[in-house]
Design an enzyme around this catalytic site. Sequence first.
Site, PDB file in Angstrom:
ATOM      1  CE  LYS A 111      -4.058  -2.105   2.140  1.00 56.28           C
ATOM      2  NZ  LYS A 111      -4.912  -2.186   3.344  1.00 56.28           N
ATOM      3  CE  LYS A 196      -8.162 -11.223  -3.239  1.00 54.77           C
ATOM      4  NZ  LYS A 196      -7.980 -11.035  -1.792  1.00 54.77           N
ATOM      5  CE  LYS A 199     -13.327  -3.229  -1.760  1.00 56.51           C
ATOM      6  NZ  LYS A 199     -14.246  -3.446  -0.651  1.00 56.51           N
TER       7      LYS A 199
END
Length: 332
Positions: A111, A196, A199
């Site tokens: 992140k 993966k 969203k």
Amino acid sequence: MSRILSAIQPSGTLTIGNYLGALKNFVELQDEHDCLFFIVDQHAITVPQDRLELRKRIKELTALYLACGLDPNKATIFIQSEVPGHTQLAWMLTCNTSMGELERMTQYKDKVQKQTAKGQGISAGLFMYPVLMAADILLYDVDFVPVGDDQKQHVELTRDLAERFNNRFGETFKVPEVWIPKRGARVMSLQEPTKKMSKSDDNPRNFVLMTDEPNVIRKKIKSAVTDSDGVIAYDRQNKPGISNLLDIYSAFTSESIESLVARYEGCGYGQFKSDLAEIVVAELEPIQQRMKELLKSNVIDEVLDAGAKRANQLAFKKVKKVEHKMGLGRKK
């Protein structure tokens, strides 16, 4: 009855990956376990959020929980921020967590790279995220935590913190176990099948949203990346595209991969993709309709009020026990 807890962030519309890896399994688990399923809005604010949009997504996610089949008479459904015990316990756990443990978190490193690439600052909340997640779990004496492979490290930290606290202050926390579903735990991107499905992906063709219109779903699945040989076979390394679609098909229908491969032998990808698209549409359409009905009713607020009441009763007892063990407050 064993207790299971899981949660989802209201940080965007969920994909079929979230549905197959989490929600579909939640519905099955609620019949055999004491389940707590909640919405982690405090985790969502580790990155900037529009307050009105966040509240809208919280309500929509609750509607999706219910539309997928979660039953408030069987499971406790609530919002994280409506139970103060989460952040209270998180602080006490923070004081028993080392900087090194948090710096080693793989998701934190990933992140940080993404935020840096976007030219955004890194919040301390993003660094402390795993401790709040540990508090979410340890607050409720959970036996099992359903997670994908990418969250296993966070549960391992939770187990370490629980054992450390128990050794230092006496038996306080139940040490949870990881529960990973056999199928549907890791749905991959439709255009980049080695990655993966997410969203938050910048390319909408990479995922199917739970709220996508039927024709959009059909188009996305039919355009999913496969390979040039046209042979339907399961081989994650050499044929990741068709293997991912086989996983999705199997997770939606509960039919084995072996059975699917045998049934579509010699058919080519076109027929397979077309059939898969119709299966996905047939399952999602009723969910979408139920969501719309729920969002117009008072049911969502009633469910969340009842869930918050039970969650607060459980959390209050645990927080007071931890405070007592650590010597906080006046009570001897």
